[in-house]
Design an enzyme around this catalytic site. Structure first.
Site, PDB file in Angstrom:
ATOM      1  N   SER A  23      -9.165 -17.178  11.036  1.00 56.30           N
ATOM      2  CA  SER A  23      -9.224 -18.351  10.467  1.00 56.30           C
ATOM      3  C   SER A  23      -8.376 -19.387  11.325  1.00 56.30           C
ATOM      4  O   SER A  23      -8.501 -20.698  10.865  1.00 56.30           O
ATOM      5  CB  SER A  23      -8.854 -18.553   9.053  1.00 56.30           C
ATOM      6  OG  SER A  23      -7.614 -18.161   8.677  1.00 56.30           O
ATOM      7  N   ASN A 110      -0.856 -14.923   0.525  1.00 53.15           N
ATOM      8  CA  ASN A 110      -1.481 -15.466  -0.418  1.00 53.15           C
ATOM      9  C   ASN A 110      -0.990 -16.796  -1.293  1.00 53.15           C
ATOM     10  O   ASN A 110      -1.839 -17.694  -1.388  1.00 53.15           O
ATOM     11  CB  ASN A 110      -1.927 -14.204  -1.654  1.00 53.15           C
ATOM     12  CG  ASN A 110      -2.710 -13.190  -1.155  1.00 53.15           C
ATOM     13  OD1 ASN A 110      -3.246 -13.196   0.141  1.00 53.15           O
ATOM     14  ND2 ASN A 110      -2.585 -12.004  -1.753  1.00 53.15           N
ATOM     15  N   THR A 155     -34.102 -54.318 -12.194  1.00 46.94           N
ATOM     16  CA  THR A 155     -33.987 -53.211 -12.763  1.00 46.94           C
ATOM     17  C   THR A 155     -35.516 -52.402 -12.095  1.00 46.94           C
ATOM     18  O   THR A 155     -36.521 -53.438 -11.989  1.00 46.94           O
ATOM     19  CB  THR A 155     -34.143 -53.156 -14.472  1.00 46.94           C
ATOM     20  OG1 THR A 155     -35.245 -53.864 -14.792  1.00 46.94           O
ATOM     21  CG2 THR A 155     -33.015 -53.832 -14.910  1.00 46.94           C
ATOM     22  N   HIS A 156     -35.489 -51.291 -12.072  1.00 47.22           N
ATOM     23  CA  HIS A 156     -36.758 -50.584 -11.575  1.00 47.22           C
ATOM     24  C   HIS A 156     -36.997 -51.145  -9.962  1.00 47.22           C
ATOM     25  O   HIS A 156     -38.294 -51.097  -9.801  1.00 47.22           O
ATOM     26  CB  HIS A 156     -38.053 -50.624 -12.386  1.00 47.22           C
ATOM     27  CG  HIS A 156     -37.817 -50.406 -13.656  1.00 47.22           C
ATOM     28  ND1 HIS A 156     -37.968 -49.208 -14.189  1.00 47.22           N
ATOM     29  CD2 HIS A 156     -37.372 -51.055 -14.619  1.00 47.22           C
ATOM     30  CE1 HIS A 156     -37.422 -49.131 -15.660  1.00 47.22           C
ATOM     31  NE2 HIS A 156     -37.112 -50.217 -15.914  1.00 47.22           N
ATOM     32  N   SER A 277     -33.324 -49.943  19.269  1.00 47.26           N
ATOM     33  CA  SER A 277     -34.182 -49.128  19.596  1.00 47.26           C
ATOM     34  C   SER A 277     -34.195 -48.807  20.876  1.00 47.26           C
ATOM     35  O   SER A 277     -34.245 -49.885  21.831  1.00 47.26           O
ATOM     36  CB  SER A 277     -35.294 -49.547  18.909  1.00 47.26           C
ATOM     37  OG  SER A 277     -36.463 -48.713  19.401  1.00 47.26           O
ATOM     38  N   LYS A 283     -35.544 -54.440  17.428  1.00 48.80           N
ATOM     39  CA  LYS A 283     -34.968 -53.642  16.280  1.00 48.80           C
ATOM     40  C   LYS A 283     -33.429 -53.806  16.370  1.00 48.80           C
ATOM     41  O   LYS A 283     -32.563 -53.982  17.451  1.00 48.80           O
ATOM     42  CB  LYS A 283     -35.271 -52.382  16.493  1.00 48.80           C
ATOM     43  CG  LYS A 283     -36.568 -51.919  16.249  1.00 48.80           C
ATOM     44  CD  LYS A 283     -37.093 -51.955  15.113  1.00 48.80           C
ATOM     45  CE  LYS A 283     -36.675 -51.108  13.908  1.00 48.80           C
ATOM     46  NZ  LYS A 283     -37.102 -49.779  13.956  1.00 48.80           N
ATOM     47  N   ASN A 285     -31.052 -51.815  13.989  1.00 54.01           N
ATOM     48  CA  ASN A 285     -30.993 -50.948  12.988  1.00 54.01           C
ATOM     49  C   ASN A 285     -29.795 -50.548  12.109  1.00 54.01           C
ATOM     50  O   ASN A 285     -28.778 -50.480  12.923  1.00 54.01           O
ATOM     51  CB  ASN A 285     -31.472 -49.493  13.623  1.00 54.01           C
ATOM     52  CG  ASN A 285     -32.765 -49.557  13.990  1.00 54.01           C
ATOM     53  OD1 ASN A 285     -33.705 -50.050  13.627  1.00 54.01           O
ATOM     54  ND2 ASN A 285     -33.142 -48.800  15.157  1.00 54.01           N
ATOM     55  N   GLU A 290     -27.036 -45.965   7.156  1.00 53.77           N
ATOM     56  CA  GLU A 290     -28.049 -44.517   7.181  1.00 53.77           C
ATOM     57  C   GLU A 290     -27.065 -43.309   7.096  1.00 53.77           C
ATOM     58  O   GLU A 290     -27.479 -42.290   6.335  1.00 53.77           O
ATOM     59  CB  GLU A 290     -28.956 -44.631   8.016  1.00 53.77           C
ATOM     60  CG  GLU A 290     -29.926 -45.873   7.791  1.00 53.77           C
ATOM     61  CD  GLU A 290     -31.029 -46.101   8.958  1.00 53.77           C
ATOM     62  OE1 GLU A 290     -31.973 -45.306   9.014  1.00 53.77           O
ATOM     63  OE2 GLU A 290     -30.784 -46.929   9.904  1.00 53.77           O
ATOM     64  N   TYR A 317      -6.487 -12.845  -5.307  1.00 52.33           N
ATOM     65  CA  TYR A 317      -6.829 -13.335  -3.991  1.00 52.33           C
ATOM     66  C   TYR A 317      -7.873 -12.547  -3.585  1.00 52.33           C
ATOM     67  O   TYR A 317      -7.885 -11.124  -3.589  1.00 52.33           O
ATOM     68  CB  TYR A 317      -5.592 -13.555  -2.957  1.00 52.33           C
ATOM     69  CG  TYR A 317      -6.382 -13.940  -1.500  1.00 52.33           C
ATOM     70  CD1 TYR A 317      -6.487 -15.149  -1.301  1.00 52.33           C
ATOM     71  CD2 TYR A 317      -6.497 -12.771  -0.454  1.00 52.33           C
ATOM     72  CE1 TYR A 317      -6.857 -15.474  -0.012  1.00 52.33           C
ATOM     73  CE2 TYR A 317      -7.059 -13.316   0.529  1.00 52.33           C
ATOM     74  CZ  TYR A 317      -7.267 -14.755   0.976  1.00 52.33           C
ATOM     75  OH  TYR A 317      -7.705 -14.810   2.175  1.00 52.33           O
ATOM     76  N   GLN A 322     -10.847 -17.648   1.947  1.00 49.21           N
ATOM     77  CA  GLN A 322     -10.643 -18.361   3.140  1.00 49.21           C
ATOM     78  C   GLN A 322     -11.728 -19.235   3.566  1.00 49.21           C
ATOM     79  O   GLN A 322     -11.536 -20.219   4.374  1.00 49.21           O
ATOM     80  CB  GLN A 322     -10.523 -17.298   4.315  1.00 49.21           C
ATOM     81  CG  GLN A 322     -10.428 -17.638   5.750  1.00 49.21           C
ATOM     82  CD  GLN A 322     -10.042 -16.526   6.714  1.00 49.21           C
ATOM     83  OE1 GLN A 322      -8.949 -15.912   6.566  1.00 49.21           O
ATOM     84  NE2 GLN A 322     -10.870 -16.097   7.651  1.00 49.21           N
ATOM     85  N   LYS A 325     -11.473 -23.527   3.243  1.00 48.00           N
ATOM     86  CA  LYS A 325     -10.847 -24.482   4.071  1.00 48.00           C
ATOM     87  C   LYS A 325     -11.877 -25.321   4.714  1.00 48.00           C
ATOM     88  O   LYS A 325     -11.867 -26.636   4.777  1.00 48.00           O
ATOM     89  CB  LYS A 325      -9.870 -23.931   4.836  1.00 48.00           C
ATOM     90  CG  LYS A 325      -8.353 -23.672   4.119  1.00 48.00           C
ATOM     91  CD  LYS A 325      -7.575 -22.819   4.913  1.00 48.00           C
ATOM     92  CE  LYS A 325      -7.823 -21.452   4.994  1.00 48.00           C
ATOM     93  NZ  LYS A 325      -7.769 -20.859   3.684  1.00 48.00           N
TER      94      LYS A 325
HETATM   95  N1  ARG Z   1      -6.181 -16.794   6.412  1.00 52.71           N
HETATM   96  C1  ARG Z   1      -6.300 -16.319   4.827  1.00 52.71           C
HETATM   97  C2  ARG Z   1      -7.064 -17.306   4.359  1.00 52.71           C
HETATM   98  O1  ARG Z   1      -7.260 -18.369   4.637  1.00 52.71           O
HETATM   99  C3  ARG Z   1      -4.798 -16.388   4.397  1.00 52.71           C
HETATM  100  C4  ARG Z   1      -4.489 -15.415   3.340  1.00 52.71           C
HETATM  101  C5  ARG Z   1      -4.624 -13.934   4.027  1.00 52.71           C
HETATM  102  N2  ARG Z   1      -4.296 -13.287   2.788  1.00 52.71           N
HETATM  103  C6  ARG Z   1      -4.743 -11.957   3.082  1.00 52.71           C
HETATM  104  N3  ARG Z   1      -4.255 -11.155   2.057  1.00 52.71           N
HETATM  105  N4  ARG Z   1      -5.525 -11.349   3.724  1.00 52.71           N
HETATM  106  O2  ARG Z   1      -7.256 -17.255   3.120  1.00 52.71           O
END
Ligand code: ARG
Length: 457
Positions: A23, A110, A155-156, A277, A283, A285, A290, A317, A322, A325
């Site tokens: 990650s 964790n 409205t509408h 455009s 144009k 735009n 948008e 966990y 993961q 993120k």
């Molecule tokens: N890279 C992991 C995550 O983003 C970190 C936690 C990993 N923990 C584990 N027990 N493998 O969640």
């Protein structure tokens, strides 16, 4: 390279599995939070006598050195590491030797990753709130400048009753004010420290969770270690708040797009926030508006992905987590980009007050006021409504407007009509007589602006 967790297995995972598992490509964004969190952890370990005071000092110095080197560019993140936590610990150990290996006492990745993410996101929320405030300032400025500019309220998408451009702008300001509130609620609930929950079941060391949390600016600690490491409500909640915020930006964008069309011409966006455009020379735009509307779907996707990722997970966990993120980072980045373009786009848009007024004059939006006029002279509303509607139908058939009908015609429909009817249906009167709180008058718009500005501060 040998895995830090090699032992139970040799740790020589397949290259494809390594890439799949890692990650660091995205959690490297949390390098600063990871290092700051580790410094507080090392300090706590030393203060509690779990490691030597000198060892704690060496760890803190070593971590500071890594942070400095990352910031100066002297140290590059090694993307072959599994994640940012492993990278920092690995560099620390390379630099300090065995002392470096003591950092991970009484914690786990964790609780570490949950800590880093909370710290990262509370900073993101602060940044997003500042950007929302900048957009609010732009909305208030436009509302102030056009607080008495009459336009049709819809409205509408049918012309309904007269409002002012300022009133319309402030409706969006109220939405954004609620967004600010949702973001700060979320930041408050998020500001709870999971560190010290360890892998799932706490630890046998005499740690000081409260002190470590305080040092990192948290208001409280997670009260259950299983929940502390498996809770991602703060991600779902922030994504919810961001989705609602994007929904507001999207509705506003839709109006800007409509209003800047040749059909409406209520506003003209600055050249800085429009495009041409490649083929049609005439144009202009509204691409930015948008895109804001389009990117809303992306943030909803981030929310849906996160909720779905979490729904089947047993405690505590699981590696699925993961996936939290990329979604939350993408949502925060997207929202920040949208807000950054919206504020100056609103600030620089030109408002065509003549066009607004002409549109207001063409849609019989004073028909309710005409009915109210008769009600004030003693007629029941439903009867007054009928007469007003019939007069509108007559005007449409005769290609005229209520303001231009002669008094004799009015009197044919009801003896209650008098010369004062013209003042009663004048658009300015129609707006300025709507004195109920929260209404469209210039004074009410001013009060709304004052309210938003004081709530923002
Ligand atoms: N890279 C992991 C995550 O983003 C970190 C936690 C990993 N923990 C584990 N027990 N493998 O969640």
């Amino acid at each position: 390279m040998a895995k830090m967790w090699a032992g139970r297995t040799a740790g020589n995972t397949d290259k494809i599995a390594d890439d799949f598992n890692s990650s660091i490509r995205f959690d490297c964004a949390m390098a600063k939070q990871d290092i700051t969190g580790s410094m507080a952890h090392a300090h706590m370990l030393g203060a509690q006598g779990i490691i030597g005071a000198d060892e704690a000092a060496q760890l803190v110095d070593g971590l500071q050195g890594i942070l400095d080197d990352l910031q100066s560019g002297a140290l590059e993140i090694d993307l072959s590491c599994e994640d940012i936590h492993m990278f920092v610990e690995q560099v620390l150990t390379e630099r300090l030797g065995d002392v470096g290996k003591k950092l991970h006492t009484a914690r786990s990745r964790n609780d570490q990753v949950a800590l880093d993410l909370r710290m990262y996101l509370r900073d993101e929320i602060a940044e997003i709130r500042a950007l929302v405030k900048a957009l609010l300032a732009a909305l208030c400025a436009q509302a102030e400048a056009h607080k008495a500019a009459i336009m049709p309220g819809y409205t509408h998408l049918q012309r309904a009753q007269p409002v002012s451009f300022g009133h319309h702008m402030m409706a969006y300001a109220m939405m954004l004010l609620r967004d600010l509130g949702r973001l700060s609620d979320c930041a408050r609930r998020m500001n709870v420290s999971p560190i010290g929950c360890c892998a799932l079941a706490g630890t046998t060391y005499d740690t000081d969770r409260v002190g470590e949390a305080k040092a990192l600016g948290f208001d409280d600690i997670a009260r259950n270690s299983l929940d502390g490491v498996s809770d991602r409500d703060f991600c779902a909640e922030l994504l919810g708040a961001l989705s609602i915020l994007m929904m507001h930006l999207s509705r506003f964008s839709e109006e800007l797009i409509l209003w800047s069309s040749w059909e409406f011409k209520f506003i003209e966006l600055s050249d800085s926030y429009t495009t041409g455009s490649s083929i049609m020379p005439q144009k202009k735009n509204p691409d930015m508006a948008e895109l804001v509307r389009g990117k809303t779907g992306r943030v909803y996707g981030d929310l849906m992905g996160t909720l779905t990722m979490l729904k089947g997970l047993p405690l505590a966990y699981n590696k699925d987590m993961q996936e939290d993120k990329e979604s939350i980072f993408d949502a925060c980045d997207t929202v920040k980009m949208c807000l950054r373009v919206c504020a100056p786009m609103v600030e620089t848009m030109a408002v065509n007050e003549d066009k607004l007024l002409r549109a207001a004059q063409e849609g019989f939006i004073n028909a309710t006021d005409l009915a109210d006029y008769l009600v004030k002279k003693g007629l029941p509303f439903r009867s007054a409504y009928k007469i007003s509607g019939t007069l509108v139908a007559k005007c449409i058939a005769d290609h005229t407007v209520l303001e231009a009908l002669p008094l004799e015609v009015y009197k044919e429909f009801s003896p209650l009509f008098d010369a004062d009817v013209y003042a009663a249906i004048d658009l300015r009167t129609c707006v300025e007589k709507r004195v109920s709180l929260g209404g469209p008058t210039a004074a009410s718009v001013e009060a709304q602006i004052a309210y938003v500005r004081s709530e923002m501060a």
